[in-house]
Design an enzyme around this catalytic site. Structure first.
Site, PDB file in Angstrom:
ATOM      1  N   LYS A 160       0.845  -1.186   0.000  1.00 16.22           N
ATOM      2  CA  LYS A 160       0.000   0.000   0.000  1.00 16.22           C
ATOM      3  C   LYS A 160       0.889   1.248   0.000  1.00 16.22           C
ATOM      4  O   LYS A 160       1.828   1.361   0.810  1.00 16.22           O
ATOM      5  CB  LYS A 160      -0.910   0.015   1.222  1.00 16.22           C
ATOM      6  CG  LYS A 160      -1.995  -1.058   1.210  1.00 16.22           C
ATOM      7  CD  LYS A 160      -3.075  -0.724   0.203  1.00 16.22           C
ATOM      8  CE  LYS A 160      -4.270  -1.642   0.346  1.00 16.22           C
ATOM      9  NZ  LYS A 160      -5.370  -1.280  -0.582  1.00 16.22           N
ATOM     10  N   ASP A 189      -0.273  -0.660  -4.686  1.00 18.42           N
ATOM     11  CA  ASP A 189      -1.648  -0.144  -4.733  1.00 18.42           C
ATOM     12  C   ASP A 189      -1.657   1.263  -4.166  1.00 18.42           C
ATOM     13  O   ASP A 189      -1.410   1.469  -2.980  1.00 18.42           O
ATOM     14  CB  ASP A 189      -2.572  -1.057  -3.927  1.00 18.42           C
ATOM     15  CG  ASP A 189      -4.033  -0.609  -3.976  1.00 18.42           C
ATOM     16  OD1 ASP A 189      -4.339   0.349  -4.714  1.00 18.42           O
ATOM     17  OD2 ASP A 189      -4.856  -1.229  -3.285  1.00 18.42           O
ATOM     18  N   GLU A 215      -1.667  -0.554  -9.079  1.00 21.64           N
ATOM     19  CA  GLU A 215      -3.120  -0.530  -8.966  1.00 21.64           C
ATOM     20  C   GLU A 215      -3.629   0.865  -8.628  1.00 21.64           C
ATOM     21  O   GLU A 215      -3.140   1.489  -7.692  1.00 21.64           O
ATOM     22  CB  GLU A 215      -3.550  -1.522  -7.878  1.00 21.64           C
ATOM     23  CG  GLU A 215      -5.039  -1.660  -7.701  1.00 21.64           C
ATOM     24  CD  GLU A 215      -5.385  -2.708  -6.644  1.00 21.64           C
ATOM     25  OE1 GLU A 215      -6.395  -2.503  -5.947  1.00 21.64           O
ATOM     26  OE2 GLU A 215      -4.657  -3.713  -6.514  1.00 21.64           O
ATOM     27  N   ASP A 241      -9.334  -0.626  -9.884  1.00 18.20           N
ATOM     28  CA  ASP A 241     -10.168  -1.166  -8.815  1.00 18.20           C
ATOM     29  C   ASP A 241     -11.383  -0.254  -8.654  1.00 18.20           C
ATOM     30  O   ASP A 241     -12.468  -0.547  -9.147  1.00 18.20           O
ATOM     31  CB  ASP A 241      -9.337  -1.252  -7.534  1.00 18.20           C
ATOM     32  CG  ASP A 241     -10.069  -1.935  -6.396  1.00 18.20           C
ATOM     33  OD1 ASP A 241     -11.220  -2.356  -6.590  1.00 18.20           O
ATOM     34  OD2 ASP A 241      -9.499  -2.049  -5.290  1.00 18.20           O
ATOM     35  N   LYS A 264     -14.255  -6.994  -6.615  1.00 19.28           N
ATOM     36  CA  LYS A 264     -14.691  -7.114  -5.229  1.00 19.28           C
ATOM     37  C   LYS A 264     -16.141  -7.594  -5.245  1.00 19.28           C
ATOM     38  O   LYS A 264     -17.046  -6.808  -5.565  1.00 19.28           O
ATOM     39  CB  LYS A 264     -14.580  -5.770  -4.503  1.00 19.28           C
ATOM     40  CG  LYS A 264     -13.150  -5.337  -4.173  1.00 19.28           C
ATOM     41  CD  LYS A 264     -13.167  -3.996  -3.479  1.00 19.28           C
ATOM     42  CE  LYS A 264     -11.836  -3.698  -2.788  1.00 19.28           C
ATOM     43  NZ  LYS A 264     -10.719  -3.594  -3.720  1.00 19.28           N
TER      44      LYS A 264
END
Length: 356
Positions: A160, A189, A215, A241, A264
């Site tokens: 992250k 991400d 991402e 995403d 998701k």
């Protein structure tokens, strides 16, 4: 024919996180939602299917809207059956996820087949690859956490980024690469955190560090920006995403904006929808991968089955159970050597989640 013997029940839950999760929308201390149970009393052998609705701000409807939707579904399933119940929750994705997962679990149980085979109609699958998620930390802490994940058997780590300067995030990735060596796949991400110029700078450095996927580097609305980054990425795949929900598959593919899309199930409205999206993007030469929204064991297990129903799925973000301090029940999914061992029992394979 409407099945007179089918009934829907739901009850609220609140699951504390092991540690508060800091996000752009604020701190998350617990995951609150509804456990759903479908009971089919038809015949001599009643069957049960479980679902979970765990709303998440920015991704789904609110908790209040979710509860109202489940109440509508409870009435609709008595009068119009499953199709009418799904229709009345069509705009509330977390509620629809719960209902569609419970229906799939019930039907797979009736067919005495694991859920993933019911979803994908494919061969038996023993494992699906999963990634470790490494949160924000100093370069030294990030490298330590990645090393620990690799020592536990993970061969893919997602880092992250976006809460620090781009330069510090690049240094964090560099330290991880130095620590874990060349054979571990690294993904990054950014959760919409960067400007185009920041993403360009990061992308150039990540290519030299053999990062496989970047991402959501830009805000979800910046479709052309993602397309431009993809055109100059030097081998780093661009994943969307948040952008998938913002734009949809056709718009993303027409813009050549992504190599990968993140699915998701909770945000898409259920495993049935997510499975169709996976098949759709695969036909368009875009790679699907599955992640959770920090869900309880029912939804998390459903996501594992979804991943198992997708042929040649890459490492997915399914190893999130340890983010919870408590859960709805025992986790039937064993994490072993960087893989999730897929339950082979009929249906979802969860048990003892509904206590009277």
């Amino acid at each position: 024919m409407i099945p007179d013997d089918l009934s829907l029940e739901y009850r609220p839950f609140s699951l504390a996180l092991a540690e508060p999760l800091e996000t752009a929308a604020g701190s998350i201390d617990s995951r609150d939602g509804f456990l759903v149970r479908l009971v089919d009393e038809a015949g001599d052998d009643p069957a049960v299917g479980y679902g979970e609705a765990t709303p998440l701000t920015g991704w789904t409807e609110s908790l209040e809207d979710c509860e109202r939707a489940l109440e509508r579904a409870q009435d609709a399933i008595r009068t119009g059956g499953p199709s009418e119940a799904l229709e009345v929750v069509d705009q509330q994705v977390a509620a629809r996820h719960a209902l569609s997962l419970a229906l799939a679990d019930l039907r797979a149980t009736r067919e005495a087949t694991p859920l993933y085979r019911y979803l994908g109609q494919g061969p038996m699958v023993g494992r699906v690859p999963v990634n470790a998620t490494i949160g924000d930390g100093s370069p030294a802490d990030t490298a330590r956490d990645a090393r620990a994940a690799v020592d536990r058997g993970f061969d893919t780590c997602k880092l992250k980024v976006g809460l620090r300067s781009v330069e510090e995030d690049i240094e964090r990735v560099r330290r991880v690469r130095e620590t874990v060596g060349p054979d571990v796949e690294l993904r990054v991400d950014a959760n919409e955190a960067w400007t185009y110029e920041q993403a360009q700078s990061a992308l150039e450095a990540f290519a030299d560090l053999d990062v496989s996927i970047l991402e959501q580097p830009l805000p979800a609305g910046a479709l052309e920006g993602h397309a431009d980054l993809r055109a100059e990425s030097r081998g780093v795949s661009i994943a969307l995403d948040e952008g998938l929900l913002e734009h949809g598959v056709d718009t993303i593919c027409n813009a050549d904006a992504a190599d990968v899309v993140v699915l998701k199930p909770m945000a898409l409205g259920g495993p049935d929808v997510a499975r169709k999206v996976a098949a759709w993007v695969t036909e368009l030469d875009v790679t699907p991968l599955v992640t959770t929204t920090i869900d309880g064991v029912v939804a998390r297990t459903g996501a594992v089955h979804l991943a198992a129903a997708i042929p040649d799925v890459p490492a997915c973000g399914l190893a999130t159970g340890d983010l919870l301090a408590e859960d709805l029940g025992r986790d039937p999914v064993l994490l072993e050597k960087g893989s999730a061992v897929v339950p082979q029992a009929k249906g979802l394979g969860v048990a003892d989640v509904w206590t009277e």
